[in-house]
Design a protein around this motif. Structure first.
Motif, short mmCIF file in Angstrom:
data_model
loop_
_atom_site.label_atom_id
_atom_site.label_comp_id
_atom_site.label_asym_id
_atom_site.label_seq_id
_atom_site.Cartn_x
_atom_site.Cartn_y
_atom_site.Cartn_z
N LEU A 128 0.83 -1.20 0.00
CA LEU A 128 0.00 0.00 0.00
C LEU A 128 0.87 1.25 0.00
O LEU A 128 1.75 1.40 0.84
N PHE A 136 -4.68 6.64 -1.09
CA PHE A 136 -4.00 5.35 -1.08
C PHE A 136 -4.00 4.74 -2.48
O PHE A 136 -4.95 4.92 -3.25
N LYS A 161 -2.96 0.96 -4.62
CA LYS A 161 -2.60 -0.46 -4.53
C LYS A 161 -2.74 -1.09 -5.92
O LYS A 161 -3.64 -0.72 -6.68
N TYR A 214 -10.14 -4.58 0.54
CA TYR A 214 -9.53 -3.65 -0.40
C TYR A 214 -10.43 -3.36 -1.60
O TYR A 214 -10.56 -2.21 -2.05
N ILE A 272 -9.46 3.94 -2.00
CA ILE A 272 -8.18 3.49 -2.54
C ILE A 272 -8.26 3.55 -4.05
O ILE A 272 -9.31 3.23 -4.64
#
Length: 535
Positions: free
Chosen positions: A345, A362, A364, A380, A389
């Motif tokens: 991350l 964030f 990912k 996630y 994210i």
């Protein structure tokens, strides 16, 4: 195997045992009354009440009434998932064993039913199987109808109600659950598991039967991010009428050594709970602070962690606020960038010292989200859908993508500085140079020298209620996972080795806040402060 079936114990020429009328077969009983009659017919096989019949506690009876007393127009149960969370020592095993038997060979049994109990490991799974086996052996009518396979932890019903039904003990350390069609599944001490894979498999399999029921019985988990905590918190909202929650726990601010509190949150107090052992553990908790969180969690069912986190969850939650992001555009802020390895991350935080607001972003890799969810036990993919994210293309973090987003975000605000961890930054700096991205970058060490004052600044803002964050669940996860290590001088730094999960977001936030704290605030004109302006 210890096979046991109809007639297995009879010798040639011996008359079969006379059948007695079982209490739940009495005419005129309601569905709830039949279940209660079955449960209170069962013998207690161990403990101080061994040899006596089970007597449901008031809260256990309430639990049964809520599950089996709520039916739709067709007479089918409306409750599909029931959660019972209470301190240990209050008759959990007996209740679970009784309900499993009720659906296996009792009034809730169906032909070729499938009953499953799940636990964190094989040892825990064996406890319930052993209790059910002991009850079956103690009741002749059950014993002659069941085939108990001790090695495989399986019970088969060979005759009577539930003929063809099976019970099996499952453990979370063995991946299982696909292809099942449970009539009833029970998850014992769900708080102890590290993954919700088996739970999800059991719950999604419920659609294969009209009245499938899932029951979770457990003390609370330690953190808000644990699957059990998420399940409980969602049930508390009351938005799903198919979910029932029975919660018995001490309040968050309770005195853990209050004798009246002990009795209030332990339904079996004064009945079969071992008060001597309870008080012994309380005394140990007084003497040994390291044991106190465990006492509070297991004996008072409080959501408390065994190891102290850098920030307490209630303090962090108190700082949640509705932030109008549009009003922050053009304002003075400091950024903190925690760059991850190829698959982890990556986090960026922005702290606005004039308002106390804290924002976070964030990133990912998109292609590794499924595996990341299994490894980190957090949703996630859900957070990506919700916008908390951003998923970067491919299986590794695309640093070029991160640099472009960094430039876009920085363009919105008056960025005074960007604190960054030196690890992995050479490539980022090269990309920034190639793309013409110019920002006031400042290397930030991750040791005590730089992080100690940064963590002090974060803690001060949180404890004084001067920090405002928009309750980003990814950032909250990082805060919940963070544990600080202290050096002999009292300085602290975040310890990734001790952390229970990702802490990248808090690391980025600490760098941003730390940089703001050690940067002198711009001087304002004395005339401006007095309200005097010159056109």
């Amino acid at each position: 195997m210890g096979l046991r079936g109809p007639g297995a114990k009879r010798r040639k020429g011996v008359e079969p045992m006379p059948q007695r009328r079982l209490p739940w077969s009495k005419r005129g009983l309601s569905r709830v009354e039949r279940v209660v009659a079955f449960m209170e017919f069962l013998p207690i096989t161990k403990g101080i009440l061994a040899g006596k019949k089970m007597k449901l506690l008031p809260n256990q009876r309430q639990f049964i009434e809520a599950i089996y007393g709520n039916v739709d127009a067709d007479g089918r149960r409306t409750i599909r998932t029931a959660i019972k969370s209470e301190p240990r020592g209050n008759g959990k095993t007996g209740l679970i064993a009784g309900l499993c038997l009720c659906h296996l060979i009792g009034p809730e049994a169906e032909q070729r039913g499938e009953i499953y109990s799940a636990a964190v490991d094989k040892k825990q799974a064996s406890l319930l199987f052993n209790e059910m086996s002991a009850i079956i052996e103690a009741v002749p009518e059950f014993d002659e109808r069941c085939n108990v396979q001790r090695f495989h932890k399986i019970i088969e019903v060979l005759a009577g109600d539930g003929k063809g039904s099976t019970y099996e003990a499952l453990s979370a350390d063995v991946r299982r659950g696909h292809g099942l069609a449970p009539s009833l599944w029970v998850y014992d001490e769900y708080a102890q598991v590290r993954t919700d894979e088996l739970f999800d498999n059991l719950q999604t399999a419920q659609g294969k039967r009209k009245e499938s029921l899932g029951i979770v019985i457990s003390t609370q988990a330690a953190t808000d991010q644990h699957p059990l905590s998420i399940l409980i918190d969602d049930a508390k909202k009351g938005v799903d009428p198919t979910v029932y929650l029975q919660m018995t726990a001490a309040p968050e601010d309770a005195d853990p050594f209050d004798d009246k509190l002990w009795q209030a949150v332990n339904p079996a107090w004064g009945i079969f709970l071992d008060e001597k052992e309870f008080r012994s553990q309380a005394e140990r908790a007084k003497r040994a602070p390291s044991f106190l969180p465990r006492f509070m969690n297991l004996r008072l069912n409080m959501r408390v962690e065994s190891e102290a986190r850098f920030l307490a969850a209630p303090d962090w939650r108190a700082c949640a606020a509705d932030i109008d992001i549009e009003t922050l555009k053009g304002r003075r802020c400091y950024l903190g960038l925690d760059l991850s390895s190829t698959v982890d991350l990556t986090a960026l935080a922005a702290f606005f010292p004039d308002t106390g607001d804290l924002l976070a972003w964030f990133w990912k890799p998109k292609d590794g989200l499924d595996e990341a969810e299994r490894m980190d036990h957090v949703p996630y993919k859900t957070w990506v859908r919700q916008g908390f994210i951003e998923a970067t293309p491919g299986r590794a973090i695309d640093k070029g993508f991160v640099v472009c987003r960094l430039a876009e975000i920085a363009a919105l605000y008056d960025v005074q500085g960007v604190a960054f961890d030196r690890w992995g930054m050479k490539e980022v700096e090269r990309i920034m140079a190639d793309e013409g991205v110019k920002l006031p970058m400042e290397a930030w060490g991750q040791g005590f020298q730089d992080m100690a004052p940064a963590l002090d600044a974060v803690e001060k803002l949180v404890l004084q209620g001067e920090l405002r964050h928009p309750n980003n669940p990814a950032l909250t996860m990082c805060v919940a996972n963070a544990i600080a290590t202290m050096n002999p001088a009292g300085g602290r730094k975040l310890d990734k080795a001790k952390a229970t999960g990702r802490i990248d977001g808090l690391q980025a936030a600490a760098m941003a806040i730390g940089l703001a704290a050690r940067t002198p605030a711009p001087k304002r004109s004395v005339y401006a402060q007095r309200g005097v302006f010159i056109a």
